[in-house]
Design an enzyme around this catalytic site. Structure first.
Site, short mmCIF file in Angstrom:
data_model
loop_
_atom_site.label_atom_id
_atom_site.label_comp_id
_atom_site.label_asym_id
_atom_site.label_seq_id
_atom_site.Cartn_x
_atom_site.Cartn_y
_atom_site.Cartn_z
N SER A 179 0.84 -1.19 0.00
CA SER A 179 0.00 0.00 0.00
C SER A 179 0.88 1.24 0.00
O SER A 179 2.03 1.20 0.42
CB SER A 179 -0.89 0.01 1.25
OG SER A 179 -1.55 1.25 1.41
N TYR A 183 -2.73 -0.32 10.51
CA TYR A 183 -2.55 -0.69 9.10
C TYR A 183 -1.21 -0.18 8.58
O TYR A 183 -0.48 -0.91 7.89
CB TYR A 183 -3.70 -0.11 8.28
CG TYR A 183 -3.72 -0.57 6.84
CD1 TYR A 183 -4.12 -1.85 6.49
CD2 TYR A 183 -3.35 0.30 5.81
CE1 TYR A 183 -4.15 -2.26 5.16
CE2 TYR A 183 -3.38 -0.09 4.48
CZ TYR A 183 -3.78 -1.38 4.17
OH TYR A 183 -3.80 -1.78 2.85
#
Length: 275
Positions: A133, A146
């Site tokens: 990501s 995250y």
């Protein structure tokens, strides 16, 4: 020979789209999902699917064995994709929530990768693809769990690439920014499960977080459809020398560049405004 590809996290979003598209293109795809009902649904759609819960070592072992039975004993490409986001300020997160985030986004990937590497070494070839990501490159507030899991995947993959030198295995990172998926809906559910909003000093900001996560329509103009991830995945599959990193979406290119050129305090000023 048709390549055998194992993809995790295929109930929706990127995993589902890639499994469906690659199946239609004639690849020997084995998708995997955590829930039996999702496994059944994909099988009914003609996407061969096995049950594999990345938070369970036994499920990983069992799922991999089922996948090998389908492919005839080979895994040419492993696409580690299963993951979710746990929103909330770090100070408000129970340690158990952080452990759950890492079980799904990091430790499960390690266990599956660890089991696949000997197979790839024995067959004399293999490719491992990690769906990371933009939040593995830069951090954003209220995404600490995250962020941490994706930063960990980045470091893990860089290390593994060095250790796989002089082997027939390559490893690549795909680093998307916003992609249309069920990510926000799943994140909202995890927020409500673990965060005591009423007792937090971040209460007002959390209202904005819940509003953003609860919207059904896409409001980020940079958000792309899952085919944006399929393109670099196909590049890895079809390349004899895949790249180490593939940026996807404009925010990834922008923040990847800014991280390299800006001092930390200036980058922080930009990131603090990001949603």
């Amino acid at each position: 020979m048709t390549q055998s590809i194992l993809i995790t996290g295929c109930s929706s979003g990127i995993g589902y789209y890639c499994a469906k598209a690659l199946t239609e293109q004639g690849f020997n795809i084995v998708a995997s999902c955590r829930k039996p009902e999702d496994v059944e649904r994909l099988n009914q759609e003609g996407i061969r699917c096995v049950q594999l819960d990345v938070t369970s070592e036994q499920s990983i072992t069992d799922g991999l064995q089922q996948a090998l039975a389908i492919t005839g004993g080979s895994i040419d490409v492993l696409f580690n994709n299963a993951a979710y986001g746990q929103p909330g300020a770090l100070e408000d997160l129970p340690t158990s929530a952080l452990r759950e985030q890492f079980e799904a986004n990091f430790f499960g990937w390690h266990e599956l990768t660890k089991q696949v590497i000997p197979l790839m070494l024995a067959q004399g070839h293999g490719k491992i693809v990690q769906n990371s990501s933009v939040l593995g490159l830069v951090a954003m507030k209220y995404r600490g769990a995250y962020n941490a899991s994706k930063f960990a995947i980045e470091g893990y993959t860089d290390t593994l690439r060095l250790e796989l030198t002089n082997t027939p295995i390559t490893i690549s990172l795909i680093e998307p920014g916003p992609i249309e998926s069920q990510f926000r809906a799943n994140a909202k559910r995890m927020f409500e499960r673990h965060i005591d909003m009423a007792g937090s000093r971040h209460h007002d900001n959390y209202q904005d977080t819940l509003s953003r996560l609860g919207k059904e329509e896409v409001t980020n103009k940079f958000t792309l459809k899952p085919d944006a991830v399929l393109r670099p995945l196909l590049d890895v599959i079809n390349s004899s020398h895949p790249k180490s990193r593939y940026y996807v979406t404009q925010p990834t290119y922008i923040f990847g560049f800014l991280r390299r050129i800006l001092p930390t305090h200036l980058l922080d000023k930009l990131l603090i405004k990001s949603n």
